[in-house]
Design an enzyme around this catalytic site. Structure first.
Site, short mmCIF file in Angstrom:
data_model
loop_
_atom_site.label_atom_id
_atom_site.label_comp_id
_atom_site.label_asym_id
_atom_site.label_seq_id
_atom_site.Cartn_x
_atom_site.Cartn_y
_atom_site.Cartn_z
N GLY A 209 0.72 -1.13 -0.05
CA GLY A 209 -0.34 0.08 0.26
C GLY A 209 0.62 1.19 -0.02
O GLY A 209 2.04 0.79 -0.40
N ASN A 210 0.21 2.61 0.38
CA ASN A 210 1.21 3.38 -0.15
C ASN A 210 0.07 4.27 1.36
O ASN A 210 -0.46 4.13 2.10
CB ASN A 210 1.24 3.95 -1.02
CG ASN A 210 0.13 4.68 -1.69
OD1 ASN A 210 -0.83 5.61 -0.76
ND2 ASN A 210 -0.39 4.38 -2.00
N PHE A 211 1.22 5.33 2.09
CA PHE A 211 0.45 6.59 3.01
C PHE A 211 -0.49 7.24 2.26
O PHE A 211 -0.55 8.28 3.58
CB PHE A 211 1.87 7.59 3.62
CG PHE A 211 2.84 6.50 3.99
CD1 PHE A 211 2.57 5.74 5.44
CD2 PHE A 211 3.89 6.72 3.95
CE1 PHE A 211 3.66 4.77 5.97
CE2 PHE A 211 5.19 5.12 4.38
CZ PHE A 211 5.06 4.71 5.00
N SER A 212 -0.94 7.45 1.81
CA SER A 212 -2.06 8.34 1.28
C SER A 212 -3.26 8.12 2.29
O SER A 212 -3.49 7.06 2.45
CB SER A 212 -2.30 8.09 -0.66
OG SER A 212 -3.86 8.56 -0.90
N ALA A 277 -3.44 7.33 -4.82
CA ALA A 277 -2.62 7.25 -4.87
C ALA A 277 -2.59 5.99 -5.40
O ALA A 277 -2.66 5.23 -4.31
CB ALA A 277 -1.89 7.40 -4.25
#
Ligand code: CTP
Length: 401
Positions: A209-212, A277
């Site tokens: 995943g990512n930090f969005s 994102a």
């Protein structure tokens, strides 16, 4: 003045700034609004109900029942075109965020079907407290409008954040709300917004995943709804709640889910804003069982996800407006413009990662707007709500051109 003929409920709560409310009522009446005033019991320590009744030319109500008469809060909540809670104390704010209903102001708030505007007023330490921040986030998620506080001298004698916006500013905030709502070229437009991260499953318990956080996209959806647009928000995994009844939220997990939901919503959309994102790659295979710890290294083979923005760029029909986001670390303007052209977008919002307070997870952001006419505007560091308004305003200019 857009306030002429508008029915406004002004709810006054217990804060020293309540002494400014007779002047506020005067200004609203002068602008042509019809004003009914409600007070909490604590407000009456700071302002006289007689003064408010005199300037509004109507009785002021404080209790759900007066003797044997019942003040119909449902009727009041349905009568108004707007409800303004000014000043809104930390206590009333907390009650509103949690659905408490032990006085007339809270009962009318819960019954209101009109837009609600909140003008907080409190001392700086209360304003900065984590619980106040959480309560404000909740109210925003309900679709309420929070009018920014001012900086200056506070009742405690300290100087800082937390002063209620001045009556003149409250009136112009309401006025510009009606101005936008009534005259915005976005009124009635169907808008697709993608927001948040995507999660790409590795096995049943792990993902890439990512930090969005989704904050920027949710702020965009709210700014669009405020201008009368019908918003479909395709939202990746985030703990944030969207309870605004003018926004249809479609929750998705992976880039593929987001792709499918976006393509469906794009078919009859007038505008699409892709702020999510999206993971560029996903594991080639999702293991059906939890992967056990074995060797010293683990290789996961990744395959490319479909690019939603680029796909919509190929499907775009005349009259559809496509807006993308870009996050670049080198030669930002050049790469962002190239991305806009490559993906056939009409506008790109370039995110800066270099400025403190900008980007993932923050409440503020710093962006540059670029469009295909050659327009370029570097905006200052602002709250995500203000950035969203600026983006939406530029989109409405493009839509009008
Ligand atoms: N985007 C998308 N679908 C993807 C990847 C990105 O819709 N699978 C959208 C994002 O929502 C954003 C824009 O494309 O609006 C920019 O994404 P970015 O990942 O920066 O673009 P890329 O073309 O992948 O370029 P880069 O090489 O910089 O990663």
């Amino acid at each position: 003045m857009q306030l002429a003929g508008k029915k406004i409920i002004l709810a006054v709560t217990g804060s020293i700034a309540a002494y400014k409310t007779p002047h506020l009522v005067r200004l609203l009446v002068k602008a042509g609004a019809e004003v009914r005033v409600l007070t909490t019991p604590a407000a009456e320590d700071f302002v006289s109900p007689l003064a408010l009744a005199t300037v509004s030319k109507h009785p002021v109500y404080s209790n759900v029942a007066d003797g044997t008469a019942w003040n119909n809060h449902v009727e009041m909540g349905r009568w108004a075109d707007a409800m303004l809670i000014a000043p809104c104390s930390a206590n009333t704010l907390a009650k509103m965020a949690n659905g408490l209903c032990d006085n007339l102001v809270c009962a009318v708030y819960l019954s209101a079907i009109c837009p609600v505007f909140v003008a907080p007023a409190m001392d700086e330490d209360m304003w900065l407290h984590a619980s106040t921040k959480n309560n404000l986030d909740k109210l925003r998620s309900y679709g309420n409008y929070i009018i920014p506080v001012a900086h200056g001298e506070l009742a405690s004698g300290l100087v800082g954040e937390g002063r209620m916006a001045e009556p003149e500013d409250l009136v112009s905030y309401l006025d510009s709300y009606f101005q936008k709502k009534n005259n915005s070229p976005l009124k009635g437009q169907k808008v697709l917004v993608t927001a948040g991260p995507t999660y790409e499953r590795i096995d049943p318990v792990r993902f890439i995943g990512n930090f969005s956080s989704g904050k920027m996209g949710i702020a965009l959806a709210e700014a669009l709804a405020a201008q009368g647009a019908f918003v479909h928000l395709v939202l990746g995994p985030t703990h944030l709640q969207v309870l605004n009844k003018n926004i249809t939220t479609i929750r998705v997990e992976s880039a593929e889910d987001m792709y499918n939901a976006s393509l469906r919503a794009f078919q009859d959309a007038d505008i699409a804003i892709l702020s999510a994102a999206v993971a560029d790659y996903r594991p080639a295979e999702t293991a059906p069982e939890k992967i056990k710890k074995r060797g010293d290294t683990l290789d996961i083979s990744l395959v490319k996800n479909k690019d939603i923005l680029a796909t919509l760029g190929t499907l775009k029909k005349d009259g559809q407006l496509l807006v993308g986001f870009a996050l670049e670390t080198t030669d930002e303007l050049h790469h962002a413009t190239d991305k806009m052209n490559r993906k056939n977008a009409d506008m790109i919002v370039l995110n800066s990662l270099k400025d403190a307070g900008a980007g993932f997870g923050h409440d503020t952001n710093k962006v540059t707007l670029i469009d295909k006419t050659g327009y370029k505007a570097e905006l200052p560091l602002m709250t995500k709500q203000q950035v969203a308004e600026a983006i939406v305003n530029h989109i409405s200019l493009l839509k009008n051109a």
